[in-house]
Design a protein around this motif. Structure first.
Motif, short mmCIF file in Angstrom:
data_model
loop_
_atom_site.label_atom_id
_atom_site.label_comp_id
_atom_site.label_asym_id
_atom_site.label_seq_id
_atom_site.Cartn_x
_atom_site.Cartn_y
_atom_site.Cartn_z
N SER A 85 35.33 38.56 42.93
CA SER A 85 33.65 38.30 43.45
C SER A 85 33.15 38.25 44.78
CB SER A 85 33.41 36.99 42.62
OG SER A 85 32.01 36.72 43.12
N GLY A 86 32.28 39.47 44.61
CA GLY A 86 31.71 39.86 45.95
C GLY A 86 29.73 40.01 46.03
N CYS A 87 29.44 41.02 45.93
CA CYS A 87 28.11 41.46 46.99
C CYS A 87 28.01 42.52 45.16
CB CYS A 87 27.86 42.61 47.63
SG CYS A 87 27.86 41.34 49.23
N HIS A 88 26.91 42.27 44.71
CA HIS A 88 26.27 42.60 43.58
C HIS A 88 26.28 44.74 44.32
CE1 HIS A 88 24.35 39.95 40.97
NE2 HIS A 88 24.28 39.35 42.05
N PRO A 89 26.53 45.29 42.45
CA PRO A 89 26.35 46.93 42.89
C PRO A 89 24.92 47.36 43.99
CG PRO A 89 27.63 46.31 41.06
CD PRO A 89 26.79 45.17 41.70
N GLY A 90 25.40 47.93 45.13
CA GLY A 90 24.35 47.83 45.90
C GLY A 90 23.65 47.15 46.93
N CYS A 92 26.26 45.90 49.29
CA CYS A 92 28.30 45.93 49.55
C CYS A 92 27.11 46.50 51.24
CB CYS A 92 28.83 46.38 49.14
SG CYS A 92 30.28 46.77 49.77
N HIS A 93 27.87 45.34 52.07
CA HIS A 93 27.35 45.79 52.96
C HIS A 93 28.15 46.49 53.98
CE1 HIS A 93 25.02 41.49 54.15
NE2 HIS A 93 25.19 41.48 53.20
N TYR A 94 29.19 46.74 53.08
CA TYR A 94 30.20 48.48 53.82
C TYR A 94 29.55 49.47 52.36
CZ TYR A 94 31.96 44.86 57.08
OH TYR A 94 32.46 43.74 57.16
N VAL A 95 28.99 50.04 52.00
CA VAL A 95 27.92 50.35 51.10
C VAL A 95 28.48 50.27 49.88
CG1 VAL A 95 27.62 52.42 51.00
CG2 VAL A 95 27.40 51.87 52.99
N GLN A 96 29.82 50.75 49.75
CA GLN A 96 30.17 51.11 48.71
C GLN A 96 31.54 50.39 48.38
OE1 GLN A 96 30.38 55.63 46.60
NE2 GLN A 96 30.08 56.07 48.92
N GLY A 97 31.89 49.39 48.61
CA GLY A 97 33.37 48.20 48.92
C GLY A 97 33.51 48.41 47.54
N ASN A 98 32.09 47.73 46.75
CA ASN A 98 32.61 47.33 45.70
C ASN A 98 32.60 48.15 44.98
OD1 ASN A 98 29.60 47.84 45.78
ND2 ASN A 98 29.16 45.85 45.49
N LEU A 99 32.53 48.61 44.79
CA LEU A 99 32.11 50.06 43.60
C LEU A 99 33.67 50.64 43.26
CD1 LEU A 99 29.21 52.30 44.15
CD2 LEU A 99 29.19 50.28 42.56
N TYR A 100 34.72 51.01 45.09
CA TYR A 100 35.78 50.93 44.92
C TYR A 100 36.60 49.96 44.24
CZ TYR A 100 34.50 54.76 47.89
OH TYR A 100 34.04 56.15 48.68
N ALA A 101 35.97 49.07 44.59
CA ALA A 101 36.72 47.39 44.33
C ALA A 101 36.48 47.59 42.45
CB ALA A 101 36.18 46.03 44.70
N ARG A 102 35.33 47.29 42.36
CA ARG A 102 35.53 47.62 40.80
C ARG A 102 36.59 48.66 39.77
NH1 ARG A 102 29.65 47.99 37.78
NH2 ARG A 102 30.19 49.61 39.04
N LEU A 117 51.86 39.76 32.62
CA LEU A 117 50.34 38.85 33.08
C LEU A 117 49.31 39.55 32.36
CD1 LEU A 117 50.56 39.62 36.96
CD2 LEU A 117 51.16 37.58 35.44
N ASP A 118 49.68 38.08 31.90
CA ASP A 118 47.71 38.43 30.46
C ASP A 118 46.74 37.87 31.19
OD1 ASP A 118 45.78 36.91 28.82
OD2 ASP A 118 47.31 36.03 28.16
N PRO A 119 46.02 39.23 30.65
CA PRO A 119 45.13 39.64 31.62
C PRO A 119 43.63 39.07 31.39
CG PRO A 119 45.71 41.28 30.07
CD PRO A 119 46.04 40.31 29.86
N ARG A 120 43.46 37.41 30.74
CA ARG A 120 42.61 37.25 30.51
C ARG A 120 42.60 35.79 31.83
NH1 ARG A 120 44.51 33.79 25.55
NH2 ARG A 120 46.50 34.43 26.20
N ARG A 121 43.61 36.48 32.74
CA ARG A 121 43.94 34.86 33.75
C ARG A 121 42.83 36.47 34.53
NH1 ARG A 121 47.47 31.86 32.81
NH2 ARG A 121 49.09 31.78 31.82
N LEU A 122 42.56 36.89 34.65
CA LEU A 122 41.34 38.25 35.96
C LEU A 122 40.16 37.97 35.71
CD1 LEU A 122 41.90 39.25 38.58
CD2 LEU A 122 42.58 40.84 37.73
N HIS A 123 39.54 37.76 36.43
CA HIS A 123 37.98 37.47 36.25
C HIS A 123 37.28 38.49 37.42
CE1 HIS A 123 38.55 35.48 32.56
NE2 HIS A 123 39.43 34.88 33.52
N PHE A 124 36.38 38.96 37.16
CA PHE A 124 35.48 39.61 38.03
C PHE A 124 34.10 38.71 38.14
CE2 PHE A 124 38.40 42.67 36.51
CZ PHE A 124 39.29 42.35 38.17
N SER A 125 33.54 38.65 39.89
CA SER A 125 32.27 38.62 38.81
C SER A 125 30.93 39.08 40.37
CB SER A 125 31.89 37.03 39.03
OG SER A 125 31.99 36.19 39.67
N TRP A 126 29.89 39.16 40.31
CA TRP A 126 29.29 39.37 41.67
C TRP A 126 28.39 38.01 42.03
CZ3 TRP A 126 31.13 43.89 42.86
CH2 TRP A 126 31.38 45.08 41.24
#
Ligand code: FES
Length: 207
Positions: A85-90, A92-102, A117-126
């Motif tokens: 989990s990190g900053c909302h798109p737009g 990010c304190h490093y401009v595009q870090g979260n877009l690369y991460a996404r 690995l079961d993909p249901r074990r991994l989650h993302f959020s802003w």
């Protein structure tokens, strides 16, 4: 059971299975950026909001700094689920870090089944610094989802926490390594030529 979790930076090696009187609870490693989600989780704490004590926070400068190998490492050390989990798109304190991460993590999620690995074990959020209540909601949702999947197996089975590829023996010598590399190159070249695959992802040691 709900408690007010502390916000610290745990050592992943310390992640251990949790059990409560009411039954099993998952271990979830939350990898969060320090500027937004970490501050949001801190706000939840100072606002005295409560949420399941299933998450262990690991703080990063930015979601763009997170490597998919960190996720594998978390599963290797006993996590049943991982939340990124990190900053909302737009924001990010490093401009595009979260877009690369996404992009990086969407690809990683698609490959999870392939590595066992079961993909249901991994989650993302802003979650922003002002969204303490949203952080609580996200943790509750992810805890419920991972609890439904059940404990991750640590060895063998279809949902082994550590993919077989990560545990396989390293080549014993430079010659063996070179022979293996030649084989891998030939097989991938053949598969690309035959149209069986269109993309090859490669890793070098440590990345
Ligand atoms: Fe928060 Fe980049 S600084 S995601």
């Amino acid at each position: 059971m709900k408690t007010k979790p502390s916000i610290g930076r745990p050592d992943m090696a310390e992640v251990i299975p949790m059990a409560t009187e009411s039954g099993w609870q998952p271990n979830i490693v939350a990898m969060v950026c320090r500027w937004c989600t970490y501050a949001g989780a801190d706000l939840a704490g100072t606002s005295r909001l409560t949420y399941p004590a299933t998450v262990r926070l690991v703080r990063f400068p930015c979601t763009g700094r997170m490597n998919p190998l960190f996720i594998l490492k978390a599963f290797e050390h006993g996590a049943d689920g991982v939340l990124v989990s990190g900053c909302h798109p737009g924001d990010c304190h490093y401009v595009q870090g979260n877009l690369y991460a996404r992009r990086r993590f969407a690809t990683f999620k698609a490959l999870m089944e392939f590595v066992g690995l079961d993909p249901r074990r991994l989650h993302f959020s802003w979650v922003s610094a002002s969204e303490g209540a949203k952080w609580v909601h996200v943790v509750e949702e992810v805890s419920t989802a991972v609890q439904a999947v059940g404990p991750a197996k640590r060895a063998g089975g279809n949902d082994a926490a550590l993919p077989a590829a990560a545990t396989s023996r390293a080549p014993a010598s430079a010659e063996e390594h070179e022979a293996l590399a030649r084989r891998v190159r030939k097989v991938t070249a053949d598969l690309l030529h035959d149209g069986e695959i269109s993309v090859v992802l490669g890793y070098k040691h440590g990345t």
